[in-house]
Design an enzyme around this catalytic site. Structure first.
Site, mmCIF file in Angstrom:
data_model
loop_
_atom_site.group_PDB
_atom_site.id
_atom_site.type_symbol
_atom_site.label_atom_id
_atom_site.label_comp_id
_atom_site.label_asym_id
_atom_site.label_seq_id
_atom_site.Cartn_x
_atom_site.Cartn_y
_atom_site.Cartn_z
ATOM 1 N N SER A 160 3.089 2.081 3.709
ATOM 2 C CA SER A 160 4.369 1.415 3.961
ATOM 3 C C SER A 160 5.365 1.685 2.839
ATOM 4 C CB SER A 160 4.158 -0.094 4.146
ATOM 5 O OG SER A 160 3.523 -0.667 3.016
ATOM 6 N N CYS A 192 -8.733 -9.128 4.803
ATOM 7 C CA CYS A 192 -7.946 -9.592 3.658
ATOM 8 C C CYS A 192 -8.332 -10.984 3.170
ATOM 9 C CB CYS A 192 -6.450 -9.537 3.987
ATOM 10 S SG CYS A 192 -5.912 -10.706 5.245
ATOM 11 N N CYS A 211 -4.111 -10.557 14.050
ATOM 12 C CA CYS A 211 -2.996 -10.685 13.108
ATOM 13 C C CYS A 211 -1.786 -9.887 13.587
ATOM 14 C CB CYS A 211 -3.436 -10.216 11.725
ATOM 15 S SG CYS A 211 -2.165 -10.382 10.455
ATOM 16 N N GLY A 237 0.816 -1.205 0.000
ATOM 17 C CA GLY A 237 0.000 0.000 0.000
ATOM 18 C C GLY A 237 0.850 1.254 0.000
#
EC number: 2.8.1.13
Length: 358
Positions: free
Chosen positions: A14, A197, A101, A11
């Site tokens: 980052s 996701c 996560c 993305g």
């Protein structure tokens, strides 16, 4: 200059971090985690860690001339996140897989990998700030309150926080996109991820039914006053506060106010039944000094990522549990969601909302 591993999701955030640190002269290493079935991921838009995202991260790394590694974490992700997600729904909860996560996969294992590579720190594109306080590193909200992600990071440990870096904490999203454009990154205008996701097209029931085919066991829909109103097609189809899609007729709007997984019952009631005065959180993680026995502390809490903080009082119970008492009643507190505790802009800690709600 330092050696810094950047967690690259593909993305704009980052990617901008990697480019900024590289321009500053740091030795930057990019790492991307493949978290779920690559076949499902290919061509999927607006999701984190999808097939296109891995490709985008690789292209950014190539443009910057930095090393980039893709680590296959599919099996670990399924065990730690997807299975937990499914079981949470079967327990009548509303899960928060992104936090799981971060806790079970991203930060713990990425930090270990970064250290194995000899890195001085791990940087991410989260909109939060790390501030050096009197007793060590503190986690604070991002300056861009519309993008603040502190709610999703309450499970990191104080030791992990010392090693982490959040270069975008003082940026707005607009500024980040301008930065990515300045560096000539093709993903500067890439849309933000929206979906969970591993959930194709936002339909989480498909994932649950694939892993737990028994999840659609029908049961009763019961009014909180005790009378039966109809039948549901599986508790996974309902969440606290839900109004639409109940499939029952009544003379006034009804909402899901409680889910009883043991007896496979969905309880409904008027909107007023959703208002909560106090509840209990478990598995509390502290990023500040832990509250003392018999102490009552005035704080702000967030019970959903999209809601503003509200005033509350917390007190300590046994077994890493905290009682949270609202100053004014709040609506639709859902078991399985996180309650994050703040003192102003600082994250003190947080835990998971239990079914002990009143």
């Amino acid at each position: 200059m330092a050696t810094i591993v950047v967690a690259m999701s593909g993305g704009v955030d980052s990617s901008a971090v990697a480019a900024m640190l590289h321009e500053q002269g740091h030795n930057v290493i990019g790492i991307t985690l493949q978290l779920y079935d690559y076949g499902i991921a290919v061509g999927k838009k607006n999701a984190c860690c999808a097939g296109q995202d891995i490709y985008d991260a690789k292209m950014v790394a190539n443009k910057l001339g930095i090393p980039h590694y893709v680590l296959d974490y599919e099996n670990k992700f399924k065990e730690s996140v997807i299975d937990n997600f499914v079981d949470s729904y079967l327990h009548g909860e509303t899960p928060l897989p992104c936090v799981q996560c971060n806790k079970s996969v991203k930060f713990r294992d990425l930090i270990n990998t970064a250290k194995e590579l000899g890195a001085d720190k791990l940087a991410t594109g989260h909109y939060v700030r790390k501030i050096n306080g009197y007793n060590g590193a503190e986690l604070h909200t991002g300056l861009d309150t519309t993008k603040d992600q502190s709610y999703f990071l309450f499970t990191i440990t104080r030791e992990q926080l010392e090693y982490l870096s959040f270069p975008l904490g003082g940026f707005t999203k607009y500024e980040t996109r301008k930065l990515a454009s300045k560096f000539g990154l093709d993903i500067a205008d890439k849309p933000d991820s929206q979906d969970i996701c591993f959930v194709p097209d936002g339909n989480y029931k498909t994932v649950i039914n694939k892993i737990r085919p028994e999840a659609n066991t029908s049961g009763k829909i019961v009014h909180i006053n005790g009378f039966e109103l109809g039948e549901h097609s599986g508790i996974i189809n309902y969440t606290i506060g839900q109004r639409r899609g109940l499939g029952i007729a009544y003379n006034e709007p009804l909402y899901v106010v409680k889910i009883d997984p043991s007896n496979n019952i969905v309880y409904v009631g008027q909107e007023s039944a959703l208002h909560v005065h106090e509840f209990i959180i478990k598995d509390v993680n502290w990023l500040a000094d832990e509250i003392k026995d018999h102490e009552k502390l005035a704080v702000d809490v967030k019970i959903r990522s999209t809601r503003p903080p509200c005033h509350a009082e917390i007190s300590k119970l046994c077994n890493d549990r905290i009682k949270v008492k609202f100053l004014s009643k709040e609506k639709a507190v859902a078991p399985g969601q996180a309650c994050v505790i703040y003192a102003g802009e600082r994250v003190l800690g947080g835990g998971w909302i239990t079914s002990n709600i009143s």
